[in-house]
Design a protein around this motif. Structure first.
Motif, PDB file in Angstrom:
ATOM      1  N   ARG A  76       0.827  -1.200   0.000  1.00 41.79           N
ATOM      2  CA  ARG A  76       0.000   0.000   0.000  1.00 41.79           C
ATOM      3  C   ARG A  76       0.866   1.256   0.000  1.00 41.79           C
ATOM      4  NH1 ARG A  76      -5.050   1.317  -1.500  1.00 41.79           N
ATOM      5  NH2 ARG A  76      -6.002   2.946  -0.211  1.00 41.79           N
ATOM      6  N   GLN A  83       2.546   3.849  11.601  1.00 42.47           N
ATOM      7  CA  GLN A  83       2.220   2.494  11.164  1.00 42.47           C
ATOM      8  C   GLN A  83       3.177   1.495  11.842  1.00 42.47           C
ATOM      9  OE1 GLN A  83      -0.427   2.353   9.161  1.00 42.47           O
ATOM     10  NE2 GLN A  83      -0.426   0.406   8.075  1.00 42.47           N
ATOM     11  N   GLY A  94      -9.597   1.040   4.835  1.00 43.00           N
ATOM     12  CA  GLY A  94     -10.916   0.543   4.436  1.00 43.00           C
ATOM     13  C   GLY A  94     -10.893  -0.916   4.007  1.00 43.00           C
ATOM     14  N   TYR A 104     -21.795   8.877  -3.249  1.00 44.80           N
ATOM     15  CA  TYR A 104     -20.618   9.737  -3.144  1.00 44.80           C
ATOM     16  C   TYR A 104     -19.387   8.907  -3.495  1.00 44.80           C
ATOM     17  CZ  TYR A 104     -17.510  13.188  -0.907  1.00 44.80           C
ATOM     18  OH  TYR A 104     -16.555  14.127  -0.636  1.00 44.80           O
ATOM     19  N   GLN A 150     -15.851   8.815  -4.144  1.00 38.53           N
ATOM     20  CA  GLN A 150     -14.538   9.439  -4.023  1.00 38.53           C
ATOM     21  C   GLN A 150     -13.445   8.368  -3.998  1.00 38.53           C
ATOM     22  OE1 GLN A 150     -14.029  12.835  -1.235  1.00 38.53           O
ATOM     23  NE2 GLN A 150     -12.449  11.595  -0.276  1.00 38.53           N
ATOM     24  N   THR A 151     -13.484   7.506  -3.000  1.00 35.21           N
ATOM     25  CA  THR A 151     -12.410   6.530  -2.806  1.00 35.21           C
ATOM     26  C   THR A 151     -12.239   5.593  -4.000  1.00 35.21           C
ATOM     27  OG1 THR A 151     -12.956   6.581  -0.466  1.00 35.21           O
ATOM     28  CG2 THR A 151     -11.591   4.755  -1.207  1.00 35.21           C
ATOM     29  N   GLY A 183      -7.456   6.236  -0.820  1.00 35.71           N
ATOM     30  CA  GLY A 183      -8.524   6.599   0.099  1.00 35.71           C
ATOM     31  C   GLY A 183      -8.146   7.860   0.843  1.00 35.71           C
ATOM     32  N   SER A 184      -7.195   7.725   1.754  1.00 30.35           N
ATOM     33  CA  SER A 184      -6.791   8.890   2.549  1.00 30.35           C
ATOM     34  C   SER A 184      -6.257  10.009   1.663  1.00 30.35           C
ATOM     35  CB  SER A 184      -5.695   8.485   3.546  1.00 30.35           C
ATOM     36  OG  SER A 184      -6.165   7.481   4.409  1.00 30.35           O
ATOM     37  N   ASP A 238      -9.168   8.474   8.101  1.00 36.42           N
ATOM     38  CA  ASP A 238      -8.536   7.459   8.949  1.00 36.42           C
ATOM     39  C   ASP A 238      -8.089   8.124  10.256  1.00 36.42           C
ATOM     40  OD1 ASP A 238      -6.725   4.810   9.097  1.00 36.42           O
ATOM     41  OD2 ASP A 238      -5.512   6.549   9.677  1.00 36.42           O
TER      42      ASP A 238
HETATM   43  C1  LIG Z   1     -17.846   0.931   5.501  1.00 32.09           C
HETATM   44  C2  LIG Z   1     -17.154   1.929   4.626  1.00 32.09           C
HETATM   45  C3  LIG Z   1     -17.914   2.831   3.904  1.00 32.09           C
HETATM   46  C4  LIG Z   1     -17.298   3.737   3.049  1.00 32.09           C
HETATM   47  N1  LIG Z   1     -18.085   4.595   2.298  1.00 32.09           N
HETATM   48  C5  LIG Z   1     -17.488   5.385   1.375  1.00 32.09           C
HETATM   49  C6  LIG Z   1     -18.276   6.211   0.496  1.00 32.09           C
HETATM   50  O1  LIG Z   1     -19.518   6.210   0.576  1.00 32.09           O
HETATM   51  N2  LIG Z   1     -17.643   6.940  -0.454  1.00 32.09           N
HETATM   52  C7  LIG Z   1     -16.288   6.950  -0.560  1.00 32.09           C
HETATM   53  O2  LIG Z   1     -15.774   7.653  -1.428  1.00 32.09           O
HETATM   54  N3  LIG Z   1     -15.498   6.209   0.263  1.00 32.09           N
HETATM   55  C8  LIG Z   1     -16.071   5.430   1.224  1.00 32.09           C
HETATM   56  N4  LIG Z   1     -15.273   4.648   2.054  1.00 32.09           N
HETATM   57  C9  LIG Z   1     -13.822   4.688   1.915  1.00 32.09           C
HETATM   58  C10 LIG Z   1     -13.125   5.417   3.072  1.00 32.09           C
HETATM   59  O3  LIG Z   1     -13.365   6.780   2.975  1.00 32.09           O
HETATM   60  C11 LIG Z   1     -11.636   5.096   3.050  1.00 32.09           C
HETATM   61  O4  LIG Z   1     -11.495   3.735   3.358  1.00 32.09           O
HETATM   62  C12 LIG Z   1     -10.885   5.934   4.056  1.00 32.09           C
HETATM   63  O5  LIG Z   1     -10.749   7.212   3.530  1.00 32.09           O
HETATM   64  C13 LIG Z   1      -9.502   5.386   4.418  1.00 32.09           C
HETATM   65  O6  LIG Z   1      -8.691   5.350   3.302  1.00 32.09           O
HETATM   66  P1  LIG Z   1      -7.929   4.025   2.866  1.00 32.09           P
HETATM   67  O7  LIG Z   1      -8.875   2.907   2.964  1.00 32.09           O
HETATM   68  O8  LIG Z   1      -7.289   4.317   1.584  1.00 32.09           O
HETATM   69  O9  LIG Z   1      -6.820   3.814   3.969  1.00 32.09           O
HETATM   70  P2  LIG Z   1      -5.241   4.027   3.760  1.00 32.09           P
HETATM   71  O10 LIG Z   1      -4.953   5.465   3.649  1.00 32.09           O
HETATM   72  O11 LIG Z   1      -4.724   3.137   2.727  1.00 32.09           O
HETATM   73  O12 LIG Z   1      -4.740   3.531   5.205  1.00 32.09           O
HETATM   74  C14 LIG Z   1      -3.951   2.371   5.407  1.00 32.09           C
HETATM   75  C15 LIG Z   1      -3.035   2.595   6.585  1.00 32.09           C
HETATM   76  O13 LIG Z   1      -2.072   3.579   6.248  1.00 32.09           O
HETATM   77  C16 LIG Z   1      -2.019   4.583   7.230  1.00 32.09           C
HETATM   78  N5  LIG Z   1      -1.689   5.859   6.600  1.00 32.09           N
HETATM   79  C17 LIG Z   1      -2.149   6.339   5.417  1.00 32.09           C
HETATM   80  N6  LIG Z   1      -1.610   7.542   5.183  1.00 32.09           N
HETATM   81  C18 LIG Z   1      -0.814   7.845   6.228  1.00 32.09           C
HETATM   82  C19 LIG Z   1       0.012   8.956   6.575  1.00 32.09           C
HETATM   83  N7  LIG Z   1       0.115  10.011   5.780  1.00 32.09           N
HETATM   84  N8  LIG Z   1       0.692   8.906   7.752  1.00 32.09           N
HETATM   85  C20 LIG Z   1       0.582   7.849   8.553  1.00 32.09           C
HETATM   86  N9  LIG Z   1      -0.168   6.780   8.283  1.00 32.09           N
HETATM   87  C21 LIG Z   1      -0.864   6.769   7.127  1.00 32.09           C
HETATM   88  C22 LIG Z   1      -3.378   4.591   7.866  1.00 32.09           C
HETATM   89  O14 LIG Z   1      -3.324   5.086   9.184  1.00 32.09           O
HETATM   90  C23 LIG Z   1      -3.739   3.114   7.823  1.00 32.09           C
HETATM   91  O15 LIG Z   1      -3.210   2.488   8.960  1.00 32.09           O
HETATM   92  C24 LIG Z   1     -15.888   3.756   2.937  1.00 32.09           C
HETATM   93  C25 LIG Z   1     -15.134   2.858   3.682  1.00 32.09           C
HETATM   94  C26 LIG Z   1     -15.738   1.956   4.524  1.00 32.09           C
HETATM   95  C27 LIG Z   1     -14.902   0.993   5.301  1.00 32.09           C
END
Ligand SMILES: Cc1cc2nc3c(=O)[nH]c(=O)nc-3n(C[C@H](O)[C@H](O)[C@H](O)COP(=O)(O)OP(=O)(O)OC[C@H]3O[C@@H](n4cnc5c(N)ncnc54)[C@H](O)[C@@H]3O)c2cc1C
Ligand SMILES: Cc1cc2nc3c(=O)[nH]c(=O)nc-3n(C[C@H](O)[C@H](O)[C@H](O)COP(=O)(O)OP(=O)(O)OC[C@H]3O[C@@H](n4cnc5c(N)ncnc54)[C@H](O)[C@@H]3O)c2cc1C
Ligand SMILES: [Ca+2]
Lengths: 662, 662
Positions: free
Chosen positions: A307, A327, A398, B132, B134-135, B140-141, B423
């Motif tokens: 990731r 992390q 997510g 919505y 986005q992700t 995601g983040s 997150d």
């Molecule tokens: C049930 C559910 C419903 C959702 N609904 C929607 C929706 O309707 N529309 C939509 O667009 N999205 C939706 N999402 C997506 C959600 O917004 C993303 O999962 C969320 O933004 C987290 O991003 P990610 O999954 O990419 O995590 P990542 O960013 O990949 O996180 C993975 C790990 O990396 C760490 N990390 C990441 N960046 C950093 C940093 N800069 N510094 C330190 N640590 C870091 C995090 O802490 C985490 O431990 C949904 C998710 C879930 C689970």
């Protein structure tokens, strides 16, 4: 293509040697390796669809796998060790866990030789299937409070097994609901009007002809449990008796007997022999904790390496999230804990052998200590593992919330380990009782032995201060040990003092039980740290790099535990806040050392992709196409238009309802 | 019969008055009460079978409930506030959450007046259903890293929406998989070869005639998620575009516009306006945390009062497990946290109003503070709630593992709140950035405002020591506040110092990010404590007893937080270990005060049995018959003989396989 190849190249130690260290021996490694591949390669054991099955189909799926496993065990003439591994790698709770893990051991431990001769061959050949029916709707932790009765009937030379109340219904036994033909039922032995307390009875539940429940027996499943598949593949059951009669010789009579005349006699076999089984079961639970936690950290570590998120400068790839210090500070202590639990479990293996030898020789002197130590380690390792799995899930963002990550199921199937075989809080309080007793005897000349022997140094430990001056000092085992010993000692003694200021010891114990629980944890963490240190020192791989990284993990386990419980250490006065800050600083260096070795350290678990069951944790790191392909397999994707469209979506969109508002 | 009647009589405060305090106002109480009963009494909203449904049927079940809700909303002419409550009490994630909670607000916040005029009426009437998006699979983040492109085509005055890679597939949007007809799609705006970064676009996904996906659109569900029902009632989806064309005016153009000639212009509307929505969404999440945690504590508290285990003397009833101090030390801090989160959420309500007013007036000065504070509170409250629900489940022993306890589903449906809308770790690091900036400006004469104003007292806080002498001193708000302020201040300043010793601020920030995360938590906990103190002081119920117990809860929240993070407080030097021990002592007294009021304190949440959905948490405490009856409803109990008996059990028992071994 191996997307983690680069990561693997970075490792600074010999992964193959570490695999053997993790497994415990060459022999164990080879068995694990062979059996796990056997399972992974056999399509009958596929885990693909199970989370989408209804409970009926899921149970059927378990029955099929169990039958197939039994076929393999026989065809391949697997040893008992291999058969146990086979069940482990099939990775699906089922009635065989209880049959082999509780029913048979209970007969072995509590049955007379005659009883063993009669029942064990039937059980070994699976001509009967058994479960362990202790817990009732109203009583779990307090086994002495069970309500089911077994009343001896002098006239017929039988016991009448009966459930006098709703709360006396047996409730929870695995394999009971739909599969078991027999059960060890724990019930109050009543003879000639006298209640002799709880004893075990072998009771047939179902006809061996057509599987229907026998007269007087009401039996069923207790319903859906946590998680999609998880323990729902198991038929935890409810059982009620309406005056069910069994012959007198189906009371397990190794420890107490009942005569034809209804007289109850204690046998000359000491009750303590039962503790052997307890030590055995808890050793298995501790080793299982290390397996569950290592699976979770393996998934989180591999995925965090694949990731990437943020930190791209001008089109360069983004940062691997494992490079974020937050992390690292979340994963690496869990990775170190997995190793720590593995090694303390291995040591419990030794302890079990030692206890058994002593019991045979009539030496019960180490039992209280062994009992407290296994109870505490069960509690501390299972709680940390349950929390750790969920943390690993969160570490995957997510995607960790999808079942295809493997983590939700791992969590749901694992968490009851905090409750069964002793509720973790109840167990810690037992440890605390032992600690208080030990402290109270300190002046008496009775030397504390085994894991509690540090209390022999009470005077020294209560006033010592740490000699740590620079961060590197925290790498020295003696400094770590002293801090952990001093903390545990101080917490126990402080509790003992507070109790002695109470109106009565019992009242004091109860009033201070939250503090006592913390003191018990401190004691257990000391054991884990010290066994890890021993392991590192004993390491004989002769590959210095393996030893080096074991030592890094050991230090991470110790210092991250110290950091997490800093309040304990500081208020015990055994370290200063500056020394706490140095530990923190050292921890950061240790994380940096682990980072390039992280993937290799989880590779050392040697888990197959089948066992991991995770799109995120795949060995080859090919995460995204796997997630994507898994998604399309969901039955919801069988059609573009969902069931219910015509009735519940179309009318909305077409405004065919009369909407009065807006 | 009310098995908790005795407990209810013990309460020393006016429950009805507390209900209003919890709800926030008479008005809010009445709406909650009416709507929750409306849902509970309507068989269409029964939650009975949902955990046993396949995903297809579960989605259909959600569609049915959503259509029925829509019917009620219109027939009963519910206000928007009431409609929102209706969806809350239906208690089943579904596409309407996203339609009302994200799709409509996004159009309101990012659409021009013209666009709002065109799209909002369609959405309000549900003639279109939106989500919505986005992700993506790969991002995601890091929203700025999204890969989907929206390339302006000068020739046709259209955008071409495209998914260039597998990882650019939209992934997660709720309601997308099977239901939504439209989506707000976030994509890189590209015009004349230039990438203008991420923007929102309204894209139609499915035919309004027959619901089939439009040409160029691949859409489906991403598969099973954590939990039995939980979020599986929601069709989180995957979406790919193959050069899908939309008219130019479907780019959301409030903040930047594109002309017919492809020129991209920033509008004169300040970007900061977007923050309003963020504050709004996070306020809702904090209030949701208090709802989820209060549900869990309500279940655990009531069940712990009914459950008896151990401690029977000569046939007297056993002890209620809530009387064990360990049980109290685990539940009561969570109960206090539920109240704390409720009140800080209420305060965020006020903050939202304040921010919006200022934004309207062009005053952006408080935005950074408001942003940091809402980000941090979202993180801290959701993490604590997720952990707290699981702790409540464990507090119920084995029975908590059954879905009929309600707790497994509550956990599974809640945990993604730690991940979505930011997150939790990423959010804490944003708070930390703000803290570091504030510290760096301390000398500059810029006065910190709002929740960070305590940093104005930096000099004092960095050297002050606590004046606590006896346990009761810890009941004084000023002593508590000072300790929390000093701890937060010290942790931030220590991080800032360590960063300034690093080769570069960025490197320092990254290296110390684990410590920074802790500093951010300390800051947020201070906010929660101080808002709780304000709430107690402002309480105007004029029923002194209500105020008294609010104050007890406030002290429990503060002192249990202090105890949990004792290491912080001690190493910051703001309290001594003796003062820490006094806090611990005071905490025990506070638990004793709560104990007789515990059931009343959870009654004050005024939850219906329908909403709780728990055999263990029932209002009347009739736990065992309910558990028992629920069990028999499991489809597995339709027949005595399970599916698979003939194929997989009988042959074993009958030894019809050729077994070569044993
Ligand atoms: C049930 C559910 C419903 C959702 N609904 C929607 C929706 O309707 N529309 C939509 O667009 N999205 C939706 N999402 C997506 C959600 O917004 C993303 O999962 C969320 O933004 C987290 O991003 P990610 O999954 O990419 O995590 P990542 O960013 O990949 O996180 C993975 C790990 O990396 C760490 N990390 C990441 N960046 C950093 C940093 N800069 N510094 C330190 N640590 C870091 C995090 O802490 C985490 O431990 C949904 C998710 C879930 C689970
Ligand atoms: C998946 C699963 C499988 C199981 N399989 C089996 C099986 O095969 N056979 C079988 O017989 N049973 C089985 N059980 C039952 C299990 O052994 C019990 O659930 C366990 O012993 C805990 O008891 P309890 O549920 O009564 O908890 P309780 O004792 O009711 O605990 C409730 C709460 O009270 C607290 N508490 C209780 N006593 C004290 C005390 N003295 N001091 C302080 N706090 C206290 C606990 O800490 C807990 O927080 C199974 C359970 C599960 C979840
Ligand atoms: Ca299911």
């Amino acid at each position: 293509m191996d997307y983690l190849a680069e990561e693997r190249k970075k490792a600074k130690f010999d992964v193959e040697a570490m695999k053997v260290v993790w497994a415990g021996s060459e022999h164990a490694f080879r068995i694990n390796d062979r059996i796990s591949r056997l399972v992974a390669d056999d399509p009958e054991f596929s885990k693909d669809v199970r989370i989408t099955l209804t409970r009926k189909d899921l149970l059927k799926n378990t029955l099929r796998k169990s039958a197939h496993a039994w076929k393999l065990i026989n065809e391949l003439r697997l040893t008992e060790e291999e058969a146990t591994k086979l069940r482990l790698y099939i990775d699906q709770p089922g009635y065989t866990d209880l049959h082999w893990g509780m029913f048979i051991p209970a007969i072995k431990g509590q049955g007379t030789e005659e009883q063993q001769k009669k029942w064990l061959p039937l059980a070994y050949k699976m001509q009967i299937i058994g479960c362990y029916a202790q817990t009732e709707l109203g009583h779990g932790s307090n086994v002495q409070g069970l309500e089911t009765t077994a009343t001896f009937d002098l006239l017929t030379d039988e016991f009448v097994i009966h459930s006098p109340t709703l709360t006396s219904s047996k409730w929870w036994p695995g394999g009971l609901g739909k599969v078991s033909t027999h059960a060890i039922v724990y019930a109050r032995l009543i003879s000639m009007g006298k209640d002799y307390g709880v004893n075990g009875f072998i009771v047939q539940l179902r006809s061996l002809d057509d599987h229907s429940p026998l007269p007087g027996i009401t039996v069923g499943d207790i319903g859906t449990k946590f998680g999609n598949a998880a323990y729902n593949s198991m038929d935890n059951g409810v059982l009620q008796f309406d005056h069910v009669r069994i012959p007198r010789d189906q009371m397990l009579m190794r420890l107490s007997q009942i005569t034809r005349e209804g007289r109850v006699l204690a046998s000359d076999v000491p009750k303590q022999l039962l503790y052997g089984t307890m030590v055995y079961v808890r050793k298995v639970i501790v080793l299982d904790a290390s397996i569950a936690l290592s699976r979770a950290t393996c998934i989180a570590t591999r995925y965090s390496t694949i990731r990437r998120q943020f930190g791209s400068q001008d089109g360069s790839p983004e940062s691997q999230v494992i490079d974020y210090k937050t992390q690292q500070s979340r994963i690496f202590p869990l990775l170190a804990s997995a190793y720590a639990f593995r090694f303390v479990g291995e040591w419990l293996n030794w302890l079990y052998g030692d206890v058994m030898q002593r019991l045979q020789a009539g030496d019960f002197s180490t039992l209280p200590e062994a009992h407290a130590c296994t109870a505490g380690l069960k509690s501390v390792t299972t709680s940390a593992t349950a929390d750790g799995i969920e943390e690993c899930r969160k570490l995957c963002g997510g995607h960790g919330y999808l079942c295809s990550s493997g983590l939700p199921e791992l969590f749901a199937v694992y968490v009851p380990a905090c409750t069964y075989e002793g509720d973790n809080v109840v167990l810690l309080l037992q440890v605390a009782r032992f600690l208080m007793k030990t402290v109270s005897q300190l002046g008496s000349g009775k030397r504390p032995v085994g894991t509690i022997s540090y209390m022999g140094k009470a005077e020294y430990l209560l006033q010592c201060t740490s000699d740590v001056h620079i961060a590197e000092d925290w790498l020295k085992p003696s400094f770590i040990l002293q801090a952990f010993e001093a903390r545990a000692m101080k917490m126990s003694v402080r509790c003992a003092q507070n109790i002695s200021n109470s109106p009565s010891p019992e009242q004091g114990f109860s009033e201070l039980s939250a503090d006592l629980m913390e003191a018990a944890k401190a004691h257990c963490q000391l054991i884990i740290v010290s066994k890890f240190i021993d392991k590192v020192q004993q390491d004989t791989t002769n590959k210095s790099s393996v030893k080096e990284y074991l030592s890094v993990l050991c230090n991470i386990y110790a210092l991250s535990t110290l950091q997490k419980h800093l309040g304990d250490f500081l208020s015990a006065g055994c370290i200063t806040s500056e020394q706490g800050a140095l530990a923190n600083e050292q921890l950061r260096h240790l994380y940096t050392q682990v980072r390039p070795n992280a993937v290799a350290l989880v590779d050392a678990f040697n888990y197959t992709d089948h066992f991991l069951g995770s799109a995120l944790g795949r060995y080859d790191g090919n995460v995204y196409p796997t997630l994507y392909n898994e998604a399309w397999k969901d039955p919801l994707n069988d059609s573009d238009i969902p069931d219910g469209y015509e009735e519940y979506i179309k009318p909305l969109l077409k405004q065919s309802f009369k909407y009065s508002r807006m």
